[in-house]
Scaffold this active site. Structure first.
Site, PDB file in Angstrom:
ATOM      1  N   HIS A 119      38.257 -38.380   0.372  1.00  0.00           N
ATOM      2  CA  HIS A 119      38.611 -38.591  -1.040  1.00  0.00           C
ATOM      3  C   HIS A 119      39.228 -39.970  -1.277  1.00  0.00           C
ATOM      4  CE1 HIS A 119      39.941 -36.278  -4.891  1.00  0.00           C
ATOM      5  NE2 HIS A 119      39.506 -37.485  -5.173  1.00  0.00           N
ATOM      6  N   TYR A 175      42.115 -31.092  -6.270  1.00  0.00           N
ATOM      7  CA  TYR A 175      41.961 -30.601  -7.646  1.00  0.00           C
ATOM      8  C   TYR A 175      42.552 -29.193  -7.796  1.00  0.00           C
ATOM      9  CZ  TYR A 175      38.351 -34.281  -8.212  1.00  0.00           C
ATOM     10  OH  TYR A 175      37.645 -35.456  -8.259  1.00  0.00           O
TER      11      TYR A 175
END
Length: 267
Positions: free
Chosen positions: A97, A39
């Protein structure tokens, strides 16, 4: 250790936008924040937390290891970098992730490195994200189901992911729903709107309450104070069996997140 039911997501929010979102959420009483290495906002999130004045031990912070850092030699150094950015000595939860594309790094290698990170006090709990039934089975064989705190998956009224959910539940693995509002698409659904009217609630509150009542954790994001406050009120909304049945019927297997070259063979 448990996974809190309600928190703040920070996907696609960066710089001042994420700082303002996190600080506002913390002011409103949020205590769970979900971020990730990819991110590129961990440093901003860390700044927001520090400036908020909320004590670290009141917070539950999640980050996720990116695919480039899944090998045993890269995972812990990358996690230490994340901690430095977040201005904390530990995170409460660290997830894989995405599974390594093409199984370039075996699931077992990454999970065993995460167990080491946990033993070293860098993370309180470990888990997985975007894992299919087959990959969850691999994860369980590697470290045991008790080590896997959650599987964070795309889950919303249009993609209820029941095969993955059922397998996870059977093995005692908690489910965290991301994209719970289906990028906002589900907010415009007539069935959701009717249930919202019935309860004098917002469509977002109805969808979040639905997921919470099914036992999932949710991490909706917003940049607006009114939406952050409104979303939080979903925790106290109670839907009846008829409402839940109507939302169950909305499932149409509509997946919104499936990046080419990254997504596994979905169930």
């Amino acid at each position: 250790m448990t996974i809190p039911a309600f928190g703040l997501g920070t996907f696609r929010l960066q710089d001042d936008v994420v700082i303002n979102s996190v600080k506002t959420a913390l002011e409103l009483g949020y205590r769970v924040i979900d971020t990730a290495q990819i991110y590129e906002n961990e440093a901003a999130v860390g700044q927001a937390i520090e400036e908020s004045g909320v004590a670290r031990d009141e917070l539950f912070i999640t980050t996720k290891i990116w695919i480039e850092n899944l090998s045993k030699d890269k995972l812990i150094p990358s996690l230490k970098e994340s901690l430095a950015k977040l201005r904390t000595d530990y995170v409460d939860l660290t997830l894989i992730h995405w599974p390594s594309p093409g199984a370039a790094v075996p699931v077992a290698e990454t999970l065993l490195a995460l167990v080491e990170a946990k033993k070293a006090g860098l993370t309180r709990q470990i888990g997985i994200s975007n894992f299919t039934v087959e990959l969850m089975q691999e994860a369980i064989e590697a470290v045991g189901a008790d080590e896997i705190a959650t599987n964070q998956i795309e889950l919303h009224p249009y993609l209820q992911n029941r095969k993955v959910v059922d397998f996870a539940k059977a093995n005692g693995i908690h489910i965290t729903s991301y994209m719970t509002l289906a990028y906002g698409k589900a907010l415009k659904d007539d069935v959701i709107a009717a249930i919202a009217t019935k309860h004098q609630a917002t469509p977002a509150q109805v969808i979040l309450a639905w997921a919470l009542q099914l036992g999932y954790a949710v991490i909706p994001s917003s940049t607006k104070r009114e939406n952050l406050a409104s979303n939080m009120a979903a925790v106290s909304l109670k839907l009846d069996a008829q409402d839940m049945a109507k939302i169950a019927e909305l499932d149409r297997g509509e997946r919104l997140v499936s990046p080419e070259g990254l997504a596994p063979n979905w169930d």
